[in-house]
Structures are given as structure tokens and as C-alpha cells.
Design a protein around this motif. Structure first.
Motif, PDB file in Angstrom:
ATOM      1  N   MET A 126       0.194  -6.504 -20.939  1.00  0.00           N
ATOM      2  CA  MET A 126      -0.025  -5.589 -19.441  1.00  0.00           C
ATOM      3  C   MET A 126       1.276  -5.986 -18.751  1.00  0.00           C
ATOM      4  N   ALA A 127       1.795  -5.220 -17.912  1.00  0.00           N
ATOM      5  CA  ALA A 127       2.984  -5.569 -16.900  1.00  0.00           C
ATOM      6  C   ALA A 127       2.301  -6.475 -15.845  1.00  0.00           C
ATOM      7  N   ARG A 128       2.995  -7.300 -15.421  1.00  0.00           N
ATOM      8  CA  ARG A 128       2.882  -8.283 -14.414  1.00  0.00           C
ATOM      9  C   ARG A 128       2.237  -7.337 -13.135  1.00  0.00           C
ATOM     10  N   VAL A 129       1.294  -7.869 -12.566  1.00  0.00           N
ATOM     11  CA  VAL A 129       0.987  -7.234 -11.228  1.00  0.00           C
ATOM     12  C   VAL A 129       1.419  -7.845  -9.856  1.00  0.00           C
ATOM     13  N   THR A 130       1.865  -6.732  -9.192  1.00  0.00           N
ATOM     14  CA  THR A 130       2.472  -7.396  -7.956  1.00  0.00           C
ATOM     15  C   THR A 130       1.746  -7.329  -6.699  1.00  0.00           C
ATOM     16  N   VAL A 131       2.245  -7.786  -5.665  1.00  0.00           N
ATOM     17  CA  VAL A 131       1.436  -7.628  -4.204  1.00  0.00           C
ATOM     18  C   VAL A 131       1.427  -6.239  -3.815  1.00  0.00           C
ATOM     19  N   GLU A 132       2.539  -5.577  -4.192  1.00  0.00           N
ATOM     20  CA  GLU A 132       2.361  -4.065  -3.814  1.00  0.00           C
ATOM     21  C   GLU A 132       1.355  -3.198  -4.347  1.00  0.00           C
ATOM     22  N   ASP A 133       1.050  -3.748  -5.623  1.00  0.00           N
ATOM     23  CA  ASP A 133      -0.094  -3.168  -6.415  1.00  0.00           C
ATOM     24  C   ASP A 133      -1.515  -3.256  -5.660  1.00  0.00           C
ATOM     25  N   CYS A 134      -1.494  -4.318  -5.065  1.00  0.00           N
ATOM     26  CA  CYS A 134      -2.731  -4.984  -4.292  1.00  0.00           C
ATOM     27  C   CYS A 134      -2.839  -4.595  -2.874  1.00  0.00           C
ATOM     28  N   ILE A 135      -1.851  -4.453  -2.084  1.00  0.00           N
ATOM     29  CA  ILE A 135      -1.735  -4.330  -0.768  1.00  0.00           C
ATOM     30  C   ILE A 135      -2.525  -3.146  -0.222  1.00  0.00           C
ATOM     31  N   ASP A 136      -2.552  -1.938  -1.182  1.00  0.00           N
ATOM     32  CA  ASP A 136      -3.316  -0.993  -0.444  1.00  0.00           C
ATOM     33  C   ASP A 136      -4.904  -1.131  -0.503  1.00  0.00           C
ATOM     34  N   LYS A 137      -5.190  -2.311  -1.270  1.00  0.00           N
ATOM     35  CA  LYS A 137      -6.706  -2.397  -1.466  1.00  0.00           C
ATOM     36  C   LYS A 137      -7.012  -3.615  -0.372  1.00  0.00           C
ATOM     37  N   VAL A 138      -6.041  -4.381   0.018  1.00  0.00           N
ATOM     38  CA  VAL A 138      -6.087  -5.636   0.951  1.00  0.00           C
ATOM     39  C   VAL A 138      -4.759  -5.463   1.810  1.00  0.00           C
ATOM     40  N   GLU A 139      -5.330  -4.953   3.175  1.00  0.00           N
ATOM     41  CA  GLU A 139      -4.060  -4.914   3.948  1.00  0.00           C
ATOM     42  C   GLU A 139      -3.173  -5.910   4.316  1.00  0.00           C
ATOM     43  N   ASN A 140      -3.712  -7.019   4.498  1.00  0.00           N
ATOM     44  CA  ASN A 140      -2.956  -8.189   4.928  1.00  0.00           C
ATOM     45  C   ASN A 140      -2.801  -9.174   3.776  1.00  0.00           C
ATOM     46  N   ARG A 141      -1.343  -9.688   3.559  1.00  0.00           N
ATOM     47  CA  ARG A 141      -0.882 -10.292   2.430  1.00  0.00           C
ATOM     48  C   ARG A 141      -1.493 -11.953   2.251  1.00  0.00           C
ATOM     49  N   PHE A 142      -1.703 -11.982   3.617  1.00  0.00           N
ATOM     50  CA  PHE A 142      -2.334 -13.883   3.596  1.00  0.00           C
ATOM     51  C   PHE A 142      -3.835 -13.574   3.283  1.00  0.00           C
ATOM     52  N   GLU A 143      -4.644 -12.650   3.711  1.00  0.00           N
ATOM     53  CA  GLU A 143      -5.964 -12.408   3.188  1.00  0.00           C
ATOM     54  C   GLU A 143      -5.891 -12.093   1.587  1.00  0.00           C
ATOM     55  N   LEU A 144      -5.044 -11.405   0.985  1.00  0.00           N
ATOM     56  CA  LEU A 144      -5.020 -11.144  -0.381  1.00  0.00           C
ATOM     57  C   LEU A 144      -4.802 -12.351  -1.068  1.00  0.00           C
ATOM     58  N   VAL A 145      -3.961 -13.309  -0.619  1.00  0.00           N
ATOM     59  CA  VAL A 145      -3.631 -14.570  -1.216  1.00  0.00           C
ATOM     60  C   VAL A 145      -5.011 -15.221  -1.197  1.00  0.00           C
ATOM     61  N   LEU A 146      -5.791 -15.508  -0.066  1.00  0.00           N
ATOM     62  CA  LEU A 146      -6.924 -16.259   0.013  1.00  0.00           C
ATOM     63  C   LEU A 146      -8.002 -15.556  -0.858  1.00  0.00           C
ATOM     64  N   LEU A 147      -8.096 -14.181  -1.001  1.00  0.00           N
ATOM     65  CA  LEU A 147      -9.166 -13.643  -1.877  1.00  0.00           C
ATOM     66  C   LEU A 147      -8.772 -13.995  -3.322  1.00  0.00           C
TER      67      LEU A 147
END
Length: 132
Positions: free
Chosen positions: A1-22
Motif C-alpha cells: 500500500m502507498a505511504r499514508v500522509t498527514v493530508e490523508d488523516c487531517i480531515d479526521k483529526v483537524e489539529n496536526r499536533f493532536e494527530l501526532v499524539l493520537l
């Protein structure tokens, strides 16, 4: 599978920092043996965690609650309010409400207490004590 990027996840978790924590919390859970919700495809735990968030196989709100709970040192438990229950010894006194007003306490001075303590003698030794 292709690498997942932050842009793929940013619509699920709006804050990038919170995304990193989760994602880091989920990666730690995976490394400690939590079951995977997507195929590994030879990806490392952080990438698998991001893929789980991107594909919404795990809810970000659930991850956030788990993260908060894992960081708490003291967990406050909501316990019901203590009801006032009369003591067993006071039930007889409570039955006669008039006798509550007649209760009197003995007063003793410090000197009287010391004189009483000086007059105390140790209890007599029994045969069992002498054998020991």
C-alpha cells in the motif's frame, strides 16, 4: 500500500499536533500487543496507526479518551454522597429525644489525669506470661 500522509488523516483529526499524539499513542498500543484493524503490509507501527486513523477503522475520539486515561495519575471516581446514618450505640439514645439534652460530660484537669496515671499498676502476670 502507498505511504499514508498527514493530508490523508487531517480531515479526521483537524489539529496536526493532536494527530501526532493520537497516532503515537496508538503505535504504542500496537507495540504492546493491541489487535490491528488494518493489514500490516510490512509497515511499522506508526504508519499502521496513521492508516487506521485515515481509514477510520479506529475512532479518534476513542483514542483521545484512551490517551487521556493513560496519562492520568489519579482517577476520580464519582461515588454517591454518604447518607447520615445514626451510629448503633446512639439508636437507644435517639429513641428518647429528651435524654439528648440531659447528657453531661465529666471534666478532668490535667493534674487529675496525671495523678490517676501514676496510680496505675501493671496487670498481674499470669502463668502463661511467666513461661514465655
Amino acid at each position: 500500500m502507498a505511504r499514508v500522509t498527514v493530508e490523508d488523516c487531517i480531515d479526521k483529526v483537524e489539529n496536526r499536533f493532536e494527530l501526532v499524539l493520537l497516532a503515537s499513542h496508538r503505535a504504542r498500543l500496537i507495540s504492546s500487543g493491541a489487535p490491528l484493524t488494518v493489514d500490516r503490509d510490512r509497515d511499522k507501527n506508526p504508519v499502521v496507526a496513521l492508516r487506521e486513523i485515515a481509514e477510520q477503522t479506529i475512532a479518534p475520539d476513542d483514542l483521545k479518551e484512551q490517551l487521556i486515561h493513560s496519562l492520568q495519575k489519579y482517577v476520580e471516581v464519582d461515588e454517591p454522597e454518604a447518607e447520615t446514618v445514626p451510629l448503633l450505640g446512639n439508636t437507644a439514645a435517639a429513641s428518647t429525644a429528651d435524654s439528648d439534652a440531659d447528657i453531661q460530660f465529666d471534666r478532668m484537669s490535667e493534674e487529675d489525669l496525671l495523678r490517676g496515671l501514676e496510680g496505675l499498676v501493671p496487670p498481674a502476670a499470669t502463668e502463661e506470661d511467666e513461661r514465655e
